[in-house]
Design an enzyme around this catalytic site. Structure first.
Site, PDB file in Angstrom:
ATOM      1  N   GLU A 139      16.284 -25.824   1.640  1.00 61.78           N
ATOM      2  CA  GLU A 139      17.161 -25.693   1.051  1.00 61.78           C
ATOM      3  C   GLU A 139      18.367 -24.925   0.759  1.00 61.78           C
ATOM      4  OE1 GLU A 139      14.439 -23.654   0.126  1.00 61.78           O
ATOM      5  OE2 GLU A 139      15.763 -21.813  -1.531  1.00 61.78           O
ATOM      6  N   LYS A 183      24.540 -18.423  -3.372  1.00 63.50           N
ATOM      7  CA  LYS A 183      22.726 -19.632  -3.494  1.00 63.50           C
ATOM      8  C   LYS A 183      21.854 -19.016  -4.879  1.00 63.50           C
ATOM      9  CE  LYS A 183      18.267 -19.781  -1.192  1.00 63.50           C
ATOM     10  NZ  LYS A 183      17.298 -20.482  -0.233  1.00 63.50           N
ATOM     11  N   LYS A 211       5.515 -23.497  -0.377  1.00 65.66           N
ATOM     12  CA  LYS A 211       5.466 -22.188   0.632  1.00 65.66           C
ATOM     13  C   LYS A 211       3.923 -21.678   0.622  1.00 65.66           C
ATOM     14  CE  LYS A 211      10.106 -20.130   0.027  1.00 65.66           C
ATOM     15  NZ  LYS A 211       9.687 -20.079   1.334  1.00 65.66           N
ATOM     16  N   ARG A 226      20.547 -23.958   2.332  1.00 65.78           N
ATOM     17  CA  ARG A 226      21.640 -24.573   2.906  1.00 65.78           C
ATOM     18  C   ARG A 226      22.502 -25.618   2.660  1.00 65.78           C
ATOM     19  NH1 ARG A 226      18.276 -24.330   8.369  1.00 65.78           N
ATOM     20  NH2 ARG A 226      17.294 -22.671   7.338  1.00 65.78           N
ATOM     21  N   ASP A 278      15.332 -15.457  -5.186  1.00 70.05           N
ATOM     22  CA  ASP A 278      16.475 -16.429  -4.202  1.00 70.05           C
ATOM     23  C   ASP A 278      17.327 -16.294  -4.577  1.00 70.05           C
ATOM     24  OD1 ASP A 278      16.096 -17.713  -1.838  1.00 70.05           O
ATOM     25  OD2 ASP A 278      15.354 -19.158  -2.234  1.00 70.05           O
ATOM     26  N   ASP A 307      12.385 -20.740  -5.407  1.00 65.43           N
ATOM     27  CA  ASP A 307      12.240 -21.365  -4.578  1.00 65.43           C
ATOM     28  C   ASP A 307      10.814 -21.397  -3.917  1.00 65.43           C
ATOM     29  OD1 ASP A 307      12.166 -22.543  -2.357  1.00 65.43           O
ATOM     30  OD2 ASP A 307      13.273 -20.959  -0.489  1.00 65.43           O
ATOM     31  N   ASP A 328      12.161 -26.899   2.286  1.00 64.03           N
ATOM     32  CA  ASP A 328      12.328 -25.110   1.946  1.00 64.03           C
ATOM     33  C   ASP A 328      13.156 -24.810   2.924  1.00 64.03           C
ATOM     34  OD1 ASP A 328      11.372 -22.579   0.834  1.00 64.03           O
ATOM     35  OD2 ASP A 328       9.929 -22.485   2.635  1.00 64.03           O
TER      36      ASP A 328
HETATM   37  N1  BES Z   1      14.547 -18.989   0.202  1.00 64.43           N
HETATM   38  C1  BES Z   1      13.843 -18.320   1.560  1.00 64.43           C
HETATM   39  C2  BES Z   1      14.176 -17.492   2.500  1.00 64.43           C
HETATM   40  C3  BES Z   1      13.749 -16.461   2.821  1.00 64.43           C
HETATM   41  C4  BES Z   1      13.038 -15.601   2.987  1.00 64.43           C
HETATM   42  C5  BES Z   1      14.286 -15.376   1.521  1.00 64.43           C
HETATM   43  C6  BES Z   1      12.177 -14.082   2.810  1.00 64.43           C
HETATM   44  C7  BES Z   1      14.307 -14.008   1.183  1.00 64.43           C
HETATM   45  C8  BES Z   1      12.681 -13.748   1.071  1.00 64.43           C
HETATM   46  C9  BES Z   1      14.722 -19.696   1.853  1.00 64.43           C
HETATM   47  O1  BES Z   1      15.148 -20.880   0.805  1.00 64.43           O
HETATM   48  C10 BES Z   1      13.913 -20.897   2.930  1.00 64.43           C
HETATM   49  O2  BES Z   1      12.330 -20.907   2.262  1.00 64.43           O
HETATM   50  N2  BES Z   1      14.173 -20.079   4.558  1.00 64.43           N
HETATM   51  C11 BES Z   1      13.197 -20.868   5.157  1.00 64.43           C
HETATM   52  C12 BES Z   1      13.616 -22.409   6.560  1.00 64.43           C
HETATM   53  C13 BES Z   1      13.192 -22.976   7.687  1.00 64.43           C
HETATM   54  C14 BES Z   1      12.377 -24.033   6.444  1.00 64.43           C
HETATM   55  C15 BES Z   1      14.240 -23.567   8.255  1.00 64.43           C
HETATM   56  C16 BES Z   1      12.326 -20.182   6.443  1.00 64.43           C
HETATM   57  O3  BES Z   1      13.159 -18.795   6.286  1.00 64.43           O
HETATM   58  O4  BES Z   1      11.593 -20.049   6.304  1.00 64.43           O
HETATM   59 ZN    ZN Z   2      15.516 -20.437  -0.732  1.00 66.00          ZN
HETATM   60 ZN    ZN Z   3      13.463 -22.442   1.202  1.00 64.41          ZN
END
Ligand code: BES
Ligand code: ZN
Ligand code: ZN
Length: 505
Positions: free
Chosen positions: A352, A268, A280, A354, A291, A273, A350
């Protein structure tokens, strides 16, 4: 950093400081104890009156005052001889090195004899030692005009009295140096901010690595991403003005004539992000520069591979983009068609990672790899579940899962398997498309993994959620300073080396 291997006897060698491993409770016997006459009984003194006993990571300085060629000796506790592992050795050397670095000395000699053991091969000992030293000295200070912590250590010498050990020590030390440099390179990429590490920057790095290692590189731009049909990845790229890149690096290590399927590594590579339209909160958002850790790990591995040249074929795939809100950004509720043909309803922009990975995995699957491993800072839920001490691991092939777990265990980068049961599938079912990109609050790491599983077909595959392990807010591990950890590089190098050894015939 200059690394040398030298034959010599400790008592007769001159130098500023020598670092020695000390097994717990062995102050009275063994090769360390045999130094005591030359130390005028100082060793006995520190073990009896000062209570130094060689407990794991305990450290002490002795000034031999002319009786020994070294001006200083630093002993670092290795713990009990029966409990020694390569990782304990790596940690102990890391602790000893930072101790010496604080004294502001220019070079270190490490006594190999004191840590030589039957249980671990000599080359592995030297490798672990050099990794411990180099990884512990890492500092991210390239953006400071005047770094406050000066790097003083310029030279490391591994000292052995045994002539016949020299070739193994040399080989292990070189391997350790190459791998540690790969890890530090990954750490740099993760720490550098998104105004420097853009998708274009990553593509240039990949091109550079390809040149160093005689690999081929292909970089697709936004137009090509769209034309190829990567609707899921393309949707993520819509909001950003920073050009996205789909980067593919191919390394060929199989001997001519041998037709072996490659190993695919997918990382990834979201260079920043923001969350997109599902923005966020601003608190801690700056952390989202890392990220792209998955891609950084894959590039760190490819950099090491360029020099170590294992005898297998490896393909690296990095879907690189910023995730930004804008008038052109993808909207929650939009439905896109992925490269696989499956349609996806984007409930939350968010989630993104996946989307990027779905198309990257389909792309890699088409290259018919024998095994495919993806690494992604995919879910906050994984940070909650496992913290910084294990990567979340999921997959569809028990053999590959255990190979990855073993590789991680061997190098001190642990994985913890989570189940990918079909029971979770209804959480990612959409009412309008084949899938939706979020699965609710329950089992967030698993539903993300299950989403990815829809894009790998029959290919043996492992997904590593590295959201918790890529960045350390604090660290008790002597060779992982706080900040970007580079965790994942050594696991993959271990896995690749094991495969390469097994395939030599
Ligand atoms: N990049 C984030 C995940 C992340 C969070 C990485 C904290 C490192 C530290 C990812 O893209 C994300 O935002 N995931 C969301 C998914 C949700 C919207 C289903 C999350 O984990 O809140
Ligand atoms: Zn992310
Ligand atoms: Zn994200």
């Amino acid at each position: 950093m200059e690394i040398r291997v030298k034959k010599g006897i400790l008592t007769k060698t001159k130098g500023t400081v020598c670092l020695l491993g000390f097994f717990e409770g062995e102050g009275k016997k063994g090769n360390i104890a045999s130094l005591d006459p030359a130390l005028n009984g100082k060793l006995k003194k520190i073990t009896s009156s000062e209570g130094f006993n060689g407990k794991f990571l305990e450290t002490i300085l002795i000034r031999p005052e002319g009786k020994i060629g070294f001006e200083r000796l630093v002993f670092v506790g290795l713990g009990k001889r029966t409990e020694i592992t390569e990782d304990r050795l790596r940690k102990a050397m890391g602790r000893g090195t930072t101790f010496i670095q604080k004294m502001g000395l220019p070079d270190i000699t490490i006594d190999c004899d004191s840590s030589l053991l039957k249980k671990i091969q000599t080359a592995q000992i030297a490798q672990a030692m050099i990794e411990g030293v180099l990884l512990s000295l890492y500092q991210f200070d390239c953006l400071k005009t005047d770094p406050s912590d000066k790097k003083t250590i310029k030279k490391i010498t591994l000292l052995t009295s045994k002539e016949k050990e020299l070739p193994q020590i040399e080989q292990g030390a070189l391997r350790g140096k190459i791998i540690a440099e790969g890890v530090c390179y990954t750490r740099d990429l993760c720490s550098l901010p998104s105004n420097i590490v853009t998708p274009t920057y990553l593509a240039n790095e990949a091109t550079q690595i390809a040149q160093e290692g005689g690999m081929s590189v292909e970089v697709l731009d936004q137009e090509e991403i769209k034309t190829l049909g990567m609707g899921a990845f393309h949707a993520v790229t819509l909001g950003t003005d920073e050009p996205p890149k789909f980067i593919v690096l191919k390394y060929k290590g199989t001997p001519k004539g041998a037709r072996k399927r490659p190993i695919a590594l997918v990382g990834k590579s979201v260079t920043f992000d923001t969350g997109g339209i599902s923005l966020k909160p601003s608190e801690n958002m700056e952390q989202m520069k890392y990220d792209m850790s998955g891609g950084a790990i894959v590039l760190g591995v490819m950099k090491a591979i360029a020099q170590l040249k294992p005898t297998i074929d490896i393909i690296a795939v990095l879907p690189a983009t910023d995730n930004m809100p804008s008038g052109k950004a993808v909207h929650p509720g939009d439905v896109v068609t992925s490269l696989s043909g499956k349609t996806v309803e984007i409930i939350n922009t968010d989630a993104e990672g996946r989307l990027c990975l779905a198309d990257a995995l389909t792309y890699a699957t088409r290259l018919k790899p024998a095994a495919m491993i993806d690494l992604a800072t995919l879910t906050g839920a994984c940070v909650i579940a496992l913290g910084q001490h294990a990567m979340g691991m999921m997959g569809n092939n028990p053999r590959l899962l255990s190979q990855i777990q073993d590789a991680g265990e061997a190098v001190g980068e642990r994985t913890w398997e989570l189940p990918l049961w079909d029971d979770y599938f209804n959480q990612i079912e959409s009412s309008v498309a084949d899938l939706q990109n979020v699965g609710g609050r329950r089992a967030g790491t698993i539903t993300a993994g299950l989403f990815l599983k829809q894009f790998v077909g029959e290919t043996p595959w492992v997904h590593l959620d590295i959201a918790g392990t890529s960045w350390y807010d604090d660290s008790k591990n002597p060779y992982v300073p706080k900040g970007a950890s580079g965790v994942g590089v050594r696991l993959l190098m271990q896995y690749i080396t094991a495969l390469s050894k097994g395939r030599k015939s």
